[in-house]
Every structure is written in structure tokens, then in C-alpha cells.
Design a protein around this motif. Structure first.
Motif, PDB file in Angstrom:
ATOM      1  N   LYS A  87      47.283  37.539  44.821  1.00  0.00           N
ATOM      2  CA  LYS A  87      48.502  38.259  45.180  1.00  0.00           C
ATOM      3  C   LYS A  87      49.720  37.636  44.500  1.00  0.00           C
ATOM      4  O   LYS A  87      50.624  38.339  44.017  1.00  0.00           O
ATOM      5  CB  LYS A  87      48.646  38.262  46.695  1.00  0.00           C
ATOM      6  CG  LYS A  87      49.815  39.114  47.173  1.00  0.00           C
ATOM      7  CD  LYS A  87      49.851  39.129  48.707  1.00  0.00           C
ATOM      8  CE  LYS A  87      51.001  39.997  49.205  1.00  0.00           C
ATOM      9  NZ  LYS A  87      51.055  40.031  50.694  1.00  0.00           N
ATOM     10  N   ILE A  88      49.739  36.325  44.457  1.00  0.00           N
ATOM     11  CA  ILE A  88      50.876  35.625  43.835  1.00  0.00           C
ATOM     12  C   ILE A  88      50.937  35.932  42.347  1.00  0.00           C
ATOM     13  O   ILE A  88      52.017  36.181  41.772  1.00  0.00           O
ATOM     14  CB  ILE A  88      50.759  34.112  44.072  1.00  0.00           C
ATOM     15  CG1 ILE A  88      50.947  33.812  45.568  1.00  0.00           C
ATOM     16  CG2 ILE A  88      51.807  33.350  43.249  1.00  0.00           C
ATOM     17  CD1 ILE A  88      50.695  32.369  45.927  1.00  0.00           C
ATOM     18  N   LEU A  89      49.773  35.950  41.688  1.00  0.00           N
ATOM     19  CA  LEU A  89      49.740  36.252  40.258  1.00  0.00           C
ATOM     20  C   LEU A  89      50.207  37.692  40.001  1.00  0.00           C
ATOM     21  O   LEU A  89      50.900  37.968  39.014  1.00  0.00           O
ATOM     22  CB  LEU A  89      48.307  36.069  39.719  1.00  0.00           C
ATOM     23  CG  LEU A  89      47.823  34.618  39.627  1.00  0.00           C
ATOM     24  CD1 LEU A  89      46.343  34.601  39.219  1.00  0.00           C
ATOM     25  CD2 LEU A  89      48.670  33.841  38.634  1.00  0.00           C
ATOM     26  N   PHE A  90      49.827  38.594  40.886  1.00  0.00           N
ATOM     27  CA  PHE A  90      50.249  39.986  40.733  1.00  0.00           C
ATOM     28  C   PHE A  90      51.762  40.127  40.846  1.00  0.00           C
ATOM     29  O   PHE A  90      52.407  40.851  40.085  1.00  0.00           O
ATOM     30  CB  PHE A  90      49.530  40.845  41.785  1.00  0.00           C
ATOM     31  CG  PHE A  90      49.930  42.285  41.739  1.00  0.00           C
ATOM     32  CD1 PHE A  90      49.432  43.156  40.761  1.00  0.00           C
ATOM     33  CD2 PHE A  90      50.818  42.803  42.712  1.00  0.00           C
ATOM     34  CE1 PHE A  90      49.840  44.469  40.735  1.00  0.00           C
ATOM     35  CE2 PHE A  90      51.209  44.127  42.668  1.00  0.00           C
ATOM     36  CZ  PHE A  90      50.722  44.957  41.681  1.00  0.00           C
ATOM     37  N   ILE A  91      52.316  39.414  41.822  1.00  0.00           N
ATOM     38  CA  ILE A  91      53.774  39.473  42.017  1.00  0.00           C
ATOM     39  C   ILE A  91      54.506  38.917  40.793  1.00  0.00           C
ATOM     40  O   ILE A  91      55.491  39.481  40.316  1.00  0.00           O
ATOM     41  CB  ILE A  91      54.169  38.712  43.301  1.00  0.00           C
ATOM     42  CG1 ILE A  91      53.614  39.433  44.537  1.00  0.00           C
ATOM     43  CG2 ILE A  91      55.686  38.585  43.398  1.00  0.00           C
ATOM     44  CD1 ILE A  91      53.824  38.657  45.838  1.00  0.00           C
TER      45      ILE A  91
ATOM     46  N   PHE B 126      53.441  38.746  37.677  1.00  0.00           N
ATOM     47  CA  PHE B 126      53.289  39.660  36.555  1.00  0.00           C
ATOM     48  C   PHE B 126      54.226  40.850  36.691  1.00  0.00           C
ATOM     49  O   PHE B 126      54.829  41.308  35.707  1.00  0.00           O
ATOM     50  CB  PHE B 126      51.816  40.115  36.509  1.00  0.00           C
ATOM     51  CG  PHE B 126      51.542  41.109  35.428  1.00  0.00           C
ATOM     52  CD1 PHE B 126      51.445  40.707  34.096  1.00  0.00           C
ATOM     53  CD2 PHE B 126      51.404  42.469  35.740  1.00  0.00           C
ATOM     54  CE1 PHE B 126      51.200  41.634  33.114  1.00  0.00           C
ATOM     55  CE2 PHE B 126      51.167  43.385  34.739  1.00  0.00           C
ATOM     56  CZ  PHE B 126      51.056  42.976  33.434  1.00  0.00           C
ATOM     57  N   THR B 127      54.356  41.327  37.953  1.00  0.00           N
ATOM     58  CA  THR B 127      55.244  42.476  38.195  1.00  0.00           C
ATOM     59  C   THR B 127      56.696  42.111  37.876  1.00  0.00           C
ATOM     60  O   THR B 127      57.452  42.879  37.269  1.00  0.00           O
ATOM     61  CB  THR B 127      55.130  42.926  39.651  1.00  0.00           C
ATOM     62  OG1 THR B 127      53.756  43.241  39.935  1.00  0.00           O
ATOM     63  CG2 THR B 127      56.003  44.137  39.931  1.00  0.00           C
ATOM     64  N   VAL B 128      57.108  40.915  38.288  1.00  0.00           N
ATOM     65  CA  VAL B 128      58.491  40.458  38.026  1.00  0.00           C
ATOM     66  C   VAL B 128      58.736  40.328  36.534  1.00  0.00           C
ATOM     67  O   VAL B 128      59.800  40.708  35.998  1.00  0.00           O
ATOM     68  CB  VAL B 128      58.753  39.136  38.751  1.00  0.00           C
ATOM     69  CG1 VAL B 128      60.098  38.555  38.328  1.00  0.00           C
ATOM     70  CG2 VAL B 128      58.708  39.333  40.258  1.00  0.00           C
TER      71      VAL B 128
ATOM     72  N   THR C 171      61.477  42.423  34.361  1.00  0.00           N
ATOM     73  CA  THR C 171      62.524  41.724  33.578  1.00  0.00           C
ATOM     74  C   THR C 171      62.498  42.155  32.128  1.00  0.00           C
ATOM     75  O   THR C 171      63.530  42.371  31.492  1.00  0.00           O
ATOM     76  CB  THR C 171      62.311  40.209  33.673  1.00  0.00           C
ATOM     77  OG1 THR C 171      62.322  39.820  35.057  1.00  0.00           O
ATOM     78  CG2 THR C 171      63.402  39.467  32.928  1.00  0.00           C
ATOM     79  N   TYR C 172      61.296  42.296  31.565  1.00  0.00           N
ATOM     80  CA  TYR C 172      61.177  42.717  30.172  1.00  0.00           C
ATOM     81  C   TYR C 172      61.715  44.127  29.973  1.00  0.00           C
ATOM     82  O   TYR C 172      62.411  44.407  29.006  1.00  0.00           O
ATOM     83  CB  TYR C 172      59.710  42.627  29.744  1.00  0.00           C
ATOM     84  CG  TYR C 172      59.471  43.109  28.339  1.00  0.00           C
ATOM     85  CD1 TYR C 172      59.811  42.321  27.248  1.00  0.00           C
ATOM     86  CD2 TYR C 172      58.906  44.385  28.125  1.00  0.00           C
ATOM     87  CE1 TYR C 172      59.599  42.787  25.974  1.00  0.00           C
ATOM     88  CE2 TYR C 172      58.702  44.843  26.835  1.00  0.00           C
ATOM     89  CZ  TYR C 172      59.043  44.037  25.762  1.00  0.00           C
ATOM     90  OH  TYR C 172      58.836  44.500  24.474  1.00  0.00           O
ATOM     91  N   SER C 173      61.389  45.025  30.932  1.00  0.00           N
ATOM     92  CA  SER C 173      61.863  46.409  30.814  1.00  0.00           C
ATOM     93  C   SER C 173      63.379  46.493  30.942  1.00  0.00           C
ATOM     94  O   SER C 173      64.040  47.273  30.268  1.00  0.00           O
ATOM     95  CB  SER C 173      61.196  47.283  31.886  1.00  0.00           C
ATOM     96  OG  SER C 173      61.562  46.827  33.178  1.00  0.00           O
TER      97      SER C 173
END
Length: 261
Positions: free
Chosen positions: A5-9, A11-13, A17-19
């Protein structure tokens, strides 16, 4: 399960940020002004070489080298911000100098004499107009070794008490070095004293003799009045009477005797 779950969060952040960075306007790059190039250093002026080529200044150059004043002048010309103005006498100025003589000067006096021919600043010919009203100008000899300048319609006059001369030509005049030719050796009062002999006046022109006009030749009959001319018989009158007399003289030769009428 928790680490996934932490890795997913994370990656989402990162994706968010990139977008966002792609959608934000990009600022133009900062352009720094170019660094100005340093001003070129003035050309080195070799006074020895310059005085050897110009001239004839061999007597003055020999004196500068003998006293080592040439090194002082060279340093003033190229290693200071003031520059130098040098007055150089022609060779003839030394050969024609009879009194006072330079032969009795000490080594220090000769050095001061050479420094007396230099000003510790660059002056163009037009700058001497301002020096005319500035009063005595200090030379590289320092102290009471000063010169007076007068600008007379572009002709620069130099006075040192013992010497009065003019700048006869410009040998070199490019900042920071000015070299001017003079017709006389500059003699300072600090060496030769203030008992300056009065200048010898120029001889007065010889008076033009009064020549009386040539009188007309006297007439042969001058002093003779009409009466004298009348009393003296003319040549034609005498010849006339002689002719009559010859006519009256008749020589008759007859019967052995002569009769003269």
C-alpha cells in the motif's frame, strides 16, 4: 500488505507530481550579460630606442645613460598612470653651450639636470595653453626645479631663468609619452645660481652715410656775364678779319724790289 500500500501511494504521488510539472509553464532560462573584455594595456615605449632613431639626440641620450636617469624616465613612462613629457635638446645645443659649462658639474648635478628636462605627466601640445597661466611647473627633479611655459599662438615657449627656448618639433606624442625637441639645454637656477648675465644686445645696424647728390658740371661759360662774352671775339670773327688782311697784303715783285700794301 502494508508495504504494498505504501509503495502504491508513493507511485501515485510521483505520477501526480510529474503530470503537474508538465502542465505548468516553463520559465525561460536566465541569460547572463557577457563579461566585458579587459582594456588592452598601452604599448610599451622604449625611450632609448626612440631617441636613437629620432634626433640627432645622441649627446642627451648618452647623458641619460651615464647618469642612469633613463631608467627613471622609462619607469615613469610605462609603469605609472601619469605618463611623462620629455624635452630633448638637439646635439647642436650641447656643442654651442659655452657658458655655463657642464664639465664642472658633479654626478648628482648632472642627474638633476637630466631630470629637469622631464615633467611627471603627459602633456599634449594643446595642454600647454593651460600651463601658461598655471605658473611654475614642477619637473621630475623636484624641489625648486621648475619651468615656466607660455603659449604664443601655438608656439610653446619654455623659460628656466638661464634658458629661454621654444618647442621646435614634436618627436612623439601618444599618451602616455610625449617627447618634444628644444633648441637649447634647459639650465636650472638651482644648479647654476640666480646671477644670470644680462643678454648681450644685438649690434645696432651701421648708419647709412648721407651721400650728397652729384652736382651738374659747371658750364664753361659759368661766371661770365654777357659783357664778357661780348668783349671776347669769337673764332669766326677772328677768321673773318684775317681773311681781309690777307687780301690787303699784296706782294708785288717788280724790278727787284718788293712793295707791301
Amino acid at each position: 500488505m502494508g508495504s504494498t500500500k505504501i509503495l502504491f501511494i508513493c507511485f501515485t504521488v510521483l505520477m501526480f507530481t510529474y503530470s503537474q510539472s508538465e502542465t505548468l509553464p516553463k520559465s525561460p532560462p536566465t541569460i547572463l550579460p557577457p563579461t566585458p573584455a579587459p582594456a588592452p594595456a598601452p604599448d610599451y615605449v622604449n625611450l632609448t630606442e626612440l631617441l636613437s632613431v629620432a634626433g640627432p639626440f645622441s649627446n642627451f641620450l648618452k647623458l641619460l645613460e651615464q647618469t642612469k636617469v633613463i631608467e627613471t624616465l622609462q619607469n615613469q613612462a610605462n609603469n605609472t598612470g601619469e605618463g611623462i613629457t620629455l624635452f630633448v635638446p638637439k646635439d647642436k645645443a650641447f656643442t654651442s653651450l659655452k657658458k655655463p659649462s657642464l664639465s664642472n658639474l658633479t654626478a648628482d648635478e648632472l642627474k638633476q639636470l637630466c631630470l629637469f628636462h622631464a615633467l611627471p605627466h603627459y602633456y599634449s601640445l594643446s595642454d600647454f595653453k593651460n600651463l601658461s597661466s598655471a605658473g611654475p611647473v614642477n619637473t621630475l627633479a623636484g624641489g625648486t626645479y621648475t619651468l615656466n611655459f607660455t603659449d604664443d599662438s601655438g608656439t610653446v615657449h619654455i623659460g628656466s631663468g638661464w634658458t629661454n627656448t621654444v618647442v621646435s618639433s614634436s618627436v612623439h606624442s601618444t599618451d602616455p609619452v610625449a617627447i618634444y625637441q628644444v633648441n637649447k639645454v634647459l639650465l636650472p637656477e638651482a644648479i647654476f645660481g640666480t646671477d644670470i648675465p644680462a643678454p648681450v644686445p644685438a649690434p645696432a645696424p651701421a648708419p647709412v652715410p648721407d651721400v650728397a647728390p652729384v652736382a651738374d658740371a659747371p658750364d664753361a661759360d659759368a661766371g661770365k656775364g654777357p659783357a664778357a662774352k661780348a668783349s671776347a671775339p669769337s673764332a669766326s670773327h677772328r677768321i673773318s678779319w684775317w681773311s681781309v688782311w690777307r687780301c690787303l697784303m699784296v706782294v708785288v715783285v717788280s724790278g727787284g724790289f718788293v712793295v707791301v700794301l
